[in-house]
Motif scaffolding. Sequence first.
Motif, short mmCIF file in Angstrom:
data_model
loop_
_atom_site.label_atom_id
_atom_site.label_comp_id
_atom_site.label_asym_id
_atom_site.label_seq_id
_atom_site.Cartn_x
_atom_site.Cartn_y
_atom_site.Cartn_z
N ALA A 173 0.82 -1.21 0.00
CA ALA A 173 0.00 0.00 0.00
C ALA A 173 0.85 1.27 0.00
N GLY A 174 2.17 1.11 0.00
CA GLY A 174 3.05 2.26 -0.04
C GLY A 174 3.24 2.94 1.31
N THR A 175 3.11 2.19 2.38
CA THR A 175 3.29 2.75 3.71
C THR A 175 4.04 1.73 4.56
N GLY A 176 4.13 1.94 5.86
CA GLY A 176 4.87 1.03 6.71
C GLY A 176 4.44 1.11 8.15
N LYS A 177 5.07 0.30 8.99
CA LYS A 177 4.68 0.20 10.40
C LYS A 177 4.81 1.52 11.15
N SER A 178 5.70 2.38 10.71
CA SER A 178 5.85 3.66 11.41
C SER A 178 4.60 4.54 11.28
N LYS A 179 3.73 4.20 10.35
CA LYS A 179 2.50 4.98 10.12
C LYS A 179 1.27 4.35 10.78
N ILE A 180 1.45 3.27 11.52
CA ILE A 180 0.31 2.64 12.20
C ILE A 180 -0.19 3.57 13.30
N MET A 232 2.07 -13.42 23.17
CA MET A 232 1.79 -12.57 22.01
C MET A 232 2.67 -11.32 22.07
N ASN A 233 2.81 -10.71 23.25
CA ASN A 233 3.63 -9.51 23.39
C ASN A 233 5.09 -9.76 23.03
N ALA A 234 5.59 -10.97 23.28
CA ALA A 234 6.98 -11.31 22.96
C ALA A 234 7.24 -11.21 21.46
N ALA A 235 6.20 -11.37 20.66
CA ALA A 235 6.35 -11.31 19.20
C ALA A 235 5.84 -10.01 18.61
N TRP A 236 5.31 -9.12 19.44
CA TRP A 236 4.70 -7.87 18.95
C TRP A 236 5.80 -6.89 18.57
N THR A 237 5.98 -6.70 17.27
CA THR A 237 7.04 -5.81 16.77
C THR A 237 6.44 -4.77 15.83
N VAL A 238 5.23 -4.34 16.12
CA VAL A 238 4.56 -3.37 15.27
C VAL A 238 4.85 -1.98 15.80
N GLY A 239 5.45 -1.16 14.94
CA GLY A 239 5.71 0.22 15.30
C GLY A 239 7.10 0.41 15.89
N ASP A 240 7.45 1.65 16.05
CA ASP A 240 8.72 2.06 16.61
C ASP A 240 8.64 1.91 18.13
N PRO A 241 9.54 1.16 18.77
CA PRO A 241 9.46 0.96 20.22
C PRO A 241 9.42 2.28 21.01
N ALA A 242 9.98 3.34 20.46
CA ALA A 242 9.95 4.64 21.13
C ALA A 242 8.64 5.38 20.92
N ASN A 243 7.82 4.90 19.98
CA ASN A 243 6.59 5.59 19.64
C ASN A 243 5.55 4.57 19.19
N LEU A 244 5.19 3.65 20.08
CA LEU A 244 4.25 2.58 19.73
C LEU A 244 2.85 3.13 19.50
N PRO A 245 2.11 2.52 18.55
CA PRO A 245 0.73 2.95 18.32
C PRO A 245 -0.16 2.52 19.49
N ALA A 246 -1.30 3.18 19.61
CA ALA A 246 -2.29 2.77 20.61
C ALA A 246 -2.71 1.34 20.29
N ARG A 247 -2.92 0.54 21.35
CA ARG A 247 -3.29 -0.85 21.11
C ARG A 247 -4.22 -1.33 22.20
N ALA A 248 -5.19 -2.14 21.79
CA ALA A 248 -6.06 -2.83 22.73
C ALA A 248 -5.90 -4.32 22.48
N THR A 249 -5.79 -5.09 23.55
CA THR A 249 -5.73 -6.54 23.46
C THR A 249 -6.83 -7.10 24.33
#
Length: 87
Positions: free
Chosen positions: A27-34, A50-67
């Motif tokens: 789509a021409g974007t990436g995880k930093s735009k989540i 699940m958290n051990a494998a969660w690598t979505v986003g920049d660790p310094a600026n993680l997106p909002a998430r609900a689990t």
Amino acid sequence: MPTISPRAPKGQTEHGVKRIDAILAAAGTGKSKILSANVWVTDIRNRDEMNAAWTVGDPANLPARATVEAKLADPRMLVEIMVTCAK
């Protein structure tokens, strides 16, 4: 139809994150735009795995998430992930 990994929650999360990477790249974007992510697990006790494998986003600026714990449509699925992303 998505491929469902027979692996444990960590493996399914890793597989899902790789699919997210591929879909966002196409789509021409990436995880930093989540902007946000929703994660459903069939057993909330698997949240740490699940958290051990969660690598979505920049660790310094993680997106909002609900689990949350939920009964998923396919009994082979242990983890389901949905992200909202900017271009």
